[in-house]
Design an enzyme around this catalytic site. Structure first.
Site, PDB file in Angstrom:
ATOM      1  N   LYS A  33      66.208  59.023   2.929  1.00  0.00           N
ATOM      2  CA  LYS A  33      66.039  58.348   4.199  1.00  0.00           C
ATOM      3  C   LYS A  33      67.290  57.922   4.485  1.00  0.00           C
ATOM      4  O   LYS A  33      68.053  56.965   4.018  1.00  0.00           O
ATOM      5  CB  LYS A  33      65.027  57.388   4.381  1.00  0.00           C
ATOM      6  CG  LYS A  33      64.827  56.819   5.607  1.00  0.00           C
ATOM      7  CD  LYS A  33      63.736  55.962   5.640  1.00  0.00           C
ATOM      8  CE  LYS A  33      63.571  55.122   6.852  1.00  0.00           C
ATOM      9  NZ  LYS A  33      62.456  54.378   6.841  1.00  0.00           N
ATOM     10  N   LYS A  61      64.928  62.544   6.013  1.00  0.00           N
ATOM     11  CA  LYS A  61      64.822  62.078   7.478  1.00  0.00           C
ATOM     12  C   LYS A  61      66.476  61.328   7.923  1.00  0.00           C
ATOM     13  O   LYS A  61      66.888  60.851   7.009  1.00  0.00           O
ATOM     14  CB  LYS A  61      63.958  60.887   7.230  1.00  0.00           C
ATOM     15  CG  LYS A  61      63.577  60.181   8.555  1.00  0.00           C
ATOM     16  CD  LYS A  61      62.630  59.102   8.255  1.00  0.00           C
ATOM     17  CE  LYS A  61      62.758  57.999   9.263  1.00  0.00           C
ATOM     18  NZ  LYS A  61      61.783  56.901   9.157  1.00  0.00           N
TER      19      LYS A  61
HETATM   20  C1  PBG Z   1      60.155  52.311   8.700  1.00  0.00           C
HETATM   21  C2  PBG Z   1      60.284  53.682   9.429  1.00  0.00           C
HETATM   22  C3  PBG Z   1      61.266  53.901  10.435  1.00  0.00           C
HETATM   23  C4  PBG Z   1      60.918  55.215  10.545  1.00  0.00           C
HETATM   24  C5  PBG Z   1      59.704  55.697   9.870  1.00  0.00           C
HETATM   25  N1  PBG Z   1      59.277  54.634   9.071  1.00  0.00           N
HETATM   26  C6  PBG Z   1      62.289  53.108  10.940  1.00  0.00           C
HETATM   27  C7  PBG Z   1      63.418  52.608  10.234  1.00  0.00           C
HETATM   28  O1  PBG Z   1      63.452  52.889   8.925  1.00  0.00           O
HETATM   29  O2  PBG Z   1      64.242  52.015  10.662  1.00  0.00           O
HETATM   30  C8  PBG Z   1      61.681  55.914  11.837  1.00  0.00           C
HETATM   31  C9  PBG Z   1      61.122  57.014  12.540  1.00  0.00           C
HETATM   32  C10 PBG Z   1      61.364  57.489  13.710  1.00  0.00           C
HETATM   33  O3  PBG Z   1      62.754  56.966  14.357  1.00  0.00           O
HETATM   34  O4  PBG Z   1      60.889  58.300  14.330  1.00  0.00           O
HETATM   35  N2  PBG Z   1      60.675  51.959   7.593  1.00  0.00           N
END
Ligand code: PBG
Length: 297
Positions: free
Chosen positions: A171, A224
């Site tokens: 991520k 992601k």
């Molecule tokens: C929470 C999380 C996030 C997303 C999914 N789970 C936000 C982040 O890490 O700031 C983002 C999903 C999206 O942008 O569609 N940790």
């Protein structure tokens, strides 16, 4: 449609409310969510995010038995036998700070240092309560070291060996999450997430994170965001045979939504989602899933 996962935002507010930064995407009450799902026969998998006004220092509302996500899971599993429910496991929507973990300290340059031990203990509690409610998958997204093994151990110990883990493994610290943070009001109140999310200039780190999660017992891994990270998807798929999901995130949705009319949207979205598949994603988490169903009818 088996390869698509539709994210849902669920709230205690009544009715449904469009998210300003994500036109066409809503926050749903549990009733409205059930209504929405009954109109979408071909949806097989959903990813749930809870929205709460009751934030605290340690985010304990994320794991109370009658929390919004727990109640939503129970209702969905009762009404829809064929829908797989994945529940996002994180603290950012439940803490004052809006950070994904519990904070140890904030350095002078406002770099946020997470207390990893405390964080993974909280995440394991959240995951257990989602498992108890009936989630098929729990999906830790906090990027805390050891989160997958902490959750696996806790679930096994409490008799939920069958509940699977979708790990947000690679991520990235990305500006493509902007609209999502509006949806959840989970933007960090100070500092940013760069001390625990990956630096986009680096790809080796992503492979190391995936390796760790596979070792720790993940059933499925994730890259992601998706669109600007096709190389990462490709590299991970080349090396690992475990199912790989790619998250086509909020910013990737809003970009196309805000720039084009429905006819153009369809073409752009099909091209984008095909590219993500071509790169090697087995599953795609996308806010376009509903449109896709209609377009492909
Ligand atoms: C929470 C999380 C996030 C997303 C999914 N789970 C936000 C982040 O890490 O700031 C983002 C999903 C999206 O942008 O569609 N940790």
């Amino acid at each position: 449609m088996d390869d698509f996962i539709l994210p849902y935002f669920v709230t205690d507010k009544i009715g449904k409310e469009e998210i300003e930064s994500m036109p066409g995407i809503y926050r749903f009450s549990i009733d409205e969510l059930v209504k929405d799902l009954s109109e979408l026969k071909s949806i097989k998998k959903i990813l749930l995010f809870g929205i709460t006004e009751e934030k605290t220092e340690t985010g304990e509302n994320a794991y109370c038995n009658d929390g919004i996500v727990q109640r939503a899971i129970r209702m969905i599993k009762k009404k829809f036998k064929n829908i797989e429910v994945i529940a996002d496991v994180c603290l950012c929507g439940y803490t004052y700070s809006g950070h994904c973990g519990m904070i140890k300290k904030v350095e002078d340059n406002s770099r946020v240092i997470i207390d990893n031990q405390k964080t993974i203990a909280q995440l394991a509690r959240i995951a257990l309560s989602y498992a108890e409610a009936g989630a098929d998958f729990v999906a830790p997204s906090a990027m805390a070291r050891g989160q997958v093994s902490a959750i696996r151990k806790k679930l096994n110990k409490e008799g939920y060996g069958k509940t699977k883990i979708l790990a947000y493994s690679a991520k990235y610290h990305s500006s493509f999450y902007g609209p999502f943070r509006d949806a959840l009001s989970s933007a960090p109140q100070f500092g940013d997430r760069s001390s625990y999310q990956l630096d986009y200039r680096n790809s080796d780190q992503a492979l190391a994170e995936v390796e760790a999660d596979v070792q720790e017992g993940a059933d499925m891994i994730m890259v992601k965001p998706a669109l600007a990270y096709l190389d990462i998807i490709y590299k991970v798929k080349e090396k690992y045979s475990i199912p790989l999901a790619a998250y086509n995130v909020s910013g990737e949705y809003s970009l196309i939504k805000n720039l084009s009319n429905e006819k153009e949207q369809k073409k752009l979205v099909l091209e984008m989602l095909t590219a993500i598949k071509r790169a090697g994603a087995d599953l795609i988490i996308s806010y376009w899933t509903k449109n896709l169903i209609n377009w492909l009818k």
